[in-house]
Write a protein that holds these residues in place. Sequence first.
Motif, PDB file in Angstrom:
ATOM      1  N   SER A 117       5.713  16.509   7.927  1.00  0.00           N
ATOM      2  CA  SER A 117       5.554  15.910   6.595  1.00  0.00           C
ATOM      3  C   SER A 117       6.874  15.346   6.088  1.00  0.00           C
ATOM      4  N   MET A 118       7.941  16.120   6.229  1.00  0.00           N
ATOM      5  CA  MET A 118       9.254  15.646   5.777  1.00  0.00           C
ATOM      6  C   MET A 118       9.690  14.420   6.560  1.00  0.00           C
TER       7      MET A 118
ATOM      8  N   ALA B  82       6.722   7.324   3.690  1.00  0.00           N
ATOM      9  CA  ALA B  82       5.469   7.720   3.027  1.00  0.00           C
ATOM     10  C   ALA B  82       5.746   8.034   1.567  1.00  0.00           C
ATOM     11  N   GLY B  83       4.791   7.710   0.711  1.00  0.00           N
ATOM     12  CA  GLY B  83       4.975   7.925  -0.713  1.00  0.00           C
ATOM     13  C   GLY B  83       4.726   9.352  -1.163  1.00  0.00           C
ATOM     14  N   TYR B  84       3.758  10.024  -0.524  1.00  0.00           N
ATOM     15  CA  TYR B  84       3.391  11.369  -0.958  1.00  0.00           C
ATOM     16  C   TYR B  84       2.718  12.089   0.199  1.00  0.00           C
TER      17      TYR B  84
ATOM     18  N   VAL C 293       0.839  -1.188   0.000  1.00  0.00           N
ATOM     19  CA  VAL C 293       0.000   0.000   0.000  1.00  0.00           C
ATOM     20  C   VAL C 293       0.880   1.246   0.000  1.00  0.00           C
ATOM     21  N   ARG C 294       0.580   2.165  -0.902  1.00  0.00           N
ATOM     22  CA  ARG C 294       1.314   3.433  -0.936  1.00  0.00           C
ATOM     23  C   ARG C 294       0.743   4.339   0.144  1.00  0.00           C
ATOM     24  N   VAL C 295       1.583   4.812   1.032  1.00  0.00           N
ATOM     25  CA  VAL C 295       1.139   5.675   2.118  1.00  0.00           C
ATOM     26  C   VAL C 295       1.028   7.104   1.604  1.00  0.00           C
ATOM     27  N   ILE C 296      -0.183   7.671   1.752  1.00  0.00           N
ATOM     28  CA  ILE C 296      -0.438   9.051   1.356  1.00  0.00           C
ATOM     29  C   ILE C 296      -0.788   9.827   2.617  1.00  0.00           C
TER      30      ILE C 296
ATOM     31  N   ASP D  70       9.426  16.492  -4.911  1.00  0.00           N
ATOM     32  CA  ASP D  70       8.768  15.448  -5.700  1.00  0.00           C
ATOM     33  C   ASP D  70       7.710  14.680  -4.906  1.00  0.00           C
ATOM     34  N   ASN D  71       7.774  14.764  -3.574  1.00  0.00           N
ATOM     35  CA  ASN D  71       6.878  13.994  -2.718  1.00  0.00           C
ATOM     36  C   ASN D  71       5.828  14.852  -2.026  1.00  0.00           C
ATOM     37  N   PHE D  72       5.708  16.123  -2.428  1.00  0.00           N
ATOM     38  CA  PHE D  72       4.868  17.063  -1.703  1.00  0.00           C
ATOM     39  C   PHE D  72       3.955  17.876  -2.587  1.00  0.00           C
TER      40      PHE D  72
END
Length: 95
Positions: free
Chosen positions: A17-18, A25-27, A2-5, A52-54
């Motif tokens: 967040s960082m 976490a993916g995004y 599962v991609r963590v959002i 790229d992730n935010f």
Amino acid sequence: MVRVIILDFGTGTGLLSMMAVTAGAGYCHAVEVFKPMADAALRTVKINGFSDNFKIINTQVTVRPNGDMQTRANVLVTELFDTELIGEGALPSYE
């Protein structure tokens, strides 16, 4: 897998967040309604190489195919409390 959002409500500088992205976490959708702080978060995320992730969101969040978020987050990260405990609109934000 599962991609963590992440949804970070009241992101401030984007520190939580960082940390979430660093932990795997993916995004992250980082919401900050105070424009000067949202601008600071955008710079901080960029300087630290997390762009790229935010996505920094400076408005009311919409979740739909062409909205701020295309899908719902599966993890909430937030720190809304100040010295007044429920200042900064914490109760409506949590609702």
